[in-house]
Design a protein around this motif. Sequence first.
Motif, mmCIF file in Angstrom:
data_model
loop_
_atom_site.group_PDB
_atom_site.id
_atom_site.type_symbol
_atom_site.label_atom_id
_atom_site.label_comp_id
_atom_site.label_asym_id
_atom_site.label_seq_id
_atom_site.Cartn_x
_atom_site.Cartn_y
_atom_site.Cartn_z
ATOM 1 N N THR A 360 0.840 -1.206 0.000
ATOM 2 C CA THR A 360 0.000 0.000 0.000
ATOM 3 C C THR A 360 0.862 1.238 0.000
ATOM 4 O O THR A 360 1.957 1.266 0.585
ATOM 5 C CB THR A 360 -0.923 0.019 1.231
ATOM 6 O OG1 THR A 360 -0.137 -0.019 2.421
ATOM 7 C CG2 THR A 360 -1.857 -1.173 1.209
ATOM 8 N N GLY A 361 0.376 2.296 -0.626
ATOM 9 C CA GLY A 361 1.082 3.571 -0.669
ATOM 10 C C GLY A 361 0.783 4.408 0.557
ATOM 11 O O GLY A 361 0.101 3.984 1.492
ATOM 12 N N ASP A 362 1.282 5.626 0.525
ATOM 13 C CA ASP A 362 1.110 6.560 1.636
ATOM 14 C C ASP A 362 -0.292 7.155 1.571
ATOM 15 O O ASP A 362 -0.607 7.916 0.649
ATOM 16 C CB ASP A 362 2.162 7.653 1.550
ATOM 17 C CG ASP A 362 2.088 8.602 2.740
ATOM 18 O OD1 ASP A 362 1.374 8.281 3.723
ATOM 19 O OD2 ASP A 362 2.732 9.661 2.684
ATOM 20 N N SER A 399 -0.628 -3.849 -5.484
ATOM 21 C CA SER A 399 -0.380 -2.579 -4.780
ATOM 22 C C SER A 399 -1.610 -1.680 -4.869
ATOM 23 O O SER A 399 -2.416 -1.766 -5.807
ATOM 24 C CB SER A 399 0.826 -1.855 -5.374
ATOM 25 O OG SER A 399 0.582 -1.504 -6.722
ATOM 26 N N ASP A 401 -2.480 2.531 -4.293
ATOM 27 C CA ASP A 401 -2.033 3.891 -4.001
ATOM 28 C C ASP A 401 -2.992 4.872 -4.674
ATOM 29 O O ASP A 401 -3.969 4.466 -5.314
ATOM 30 C CB ASP A 401 -0.588 4.118 -4.464
ATOM 31 C CG ASP A 401 -0.440 3.965 -5.977
ATOM 32 O OD1 ASP A 401 -1.404 3.487 -6.618
ATOM 33 O OD2 ASP A 401 0.616 4.303 -6.522
#
Length: 488
Positions: A360-362, A399, A401
């Motif tokens: 996962t992204g920010d 992923s 994001d």
Amino acid sequence: MSIRLRLTAWYSGILAVMLLALSAAIYGFVYFNTYGDLKDRIQKQGEQLVANLNPNWAYDGSLQSVSINPFFGNKLEEANILVQTYIYNNENLQKSENLHYLDIQFDVPKLVDIEKAHGFKQTTLGGYHLMIYQIPIYDSNKSPVALLQVATPSNSEDKLMERLKNILVFGTFATLIAAFTFGLFLARKAMSPIGKVIEAANGIQTGTDLSSRIEYDGPPDEIGRLIETVNNMLGRMEGFYTELEDSYAAQRRFVSDASHELRTPLTTIRGNIDLLQKVWEMEPGEGKMSEAEIRQLSMESVKDIADESKRMSRLVADMLSLARADTGRTFEIEPVALEPMMTEIARRASFLPRQAEWVTGDMSVLNGKYVVGNKDYLQQMLFIFIDNAFKYTPSGEVSLDTIFYQNQVGIRITDTGIGMDKDEVPYIFDRFYRADESRGITEGIGLGLSIAKWIIDEHGGSVEVVTRQGEGTTFVIWLPLLFAPPLE
């Protein structure tokens, strides 16, 4: 009665009234002017004649006779003026030479009616139509004693008026007949496009071809606008009919696919139930199966029944969601904070069955960002994409994001799985569609992406797909932000 005949009848009727009124006005104008001039001439001659009369009075004051100045009398005869005098006390009747020649005599009113007789009258004597002007003659006591009658034939004026009447009557009827004939022709020509409209409507009523249009090359008048409206209506009807046919075809495919998808788990459940029924009717040790084997077989059958029941439950739930979409029903919307929702989704997605790595992204970049929508449906939509990514990624990573563009947020889900052929991308959101390579290999019934697309559309968003066979797939779900990100 047809419209063109009614229009022609109304037009001809109005024209008839107008022509009759015009003819009456013309006839009246000529009549009053013609006979008015004749009356003026007679009245003028009569007044001059009274001035040129030489009365012969008796000693007792009675009138014995009258005579006319010979010069003036000749002028009257040259003007075709007829003169007659009548003296009441001695019944002396005197006529001009031309009146003697015609051998006619004017009617004389009674003495008591002489005052009423003063003026004009028309009469016919000896085949002559005469205009007569009558003037009483008075004595010194202002009592009427004689009557002067001045007349002239009005045959020429009568012929003129008769000819004018015939011309007006014949002209009126001829004009009406011509107007009715040409009016009917023009009405038929003007209304012929309406016949085309009727033919087109009948053709549509008796057939199924809605692509036919009415050809019209006339002016853009009311009929032209009517035909344009009908053609536009036919175009919309064709579009609706096509959409309806597509909807029916989609419904038939939906029912067929749903029946196929339901038949498989039902067959499995029924087979396992039949197996359980046979096994439970067996005595331990019968058929060379021990009690432990019977127990093991029963557990496996029950597990298969439970799995197929869950599959059927998911299918029914998905079908209910699509039915909700088809009926146009919507859901309640409100501002949804993106950061807590995406953080929760990232956390819960890590517990889903998977073989790929979850990255996962920010999510802090979503702080203070909102979208207008329904949180539950947004979560359902994102879990559909994430679950698909896990199913089609046997190894590698998946992923999650976010990105921003103008006033939209893009939620990006990327996997390194089996990917798809580009030709399949236009169909992946169709109901029950699954890539041929994945049929029977991965779980699913092909409704998830259809539901996800409906949720995206209801939120005013869009979805982008980037994929390559054997290299993975990337979905970017674009949603409009309630508060656009600051410009950098």
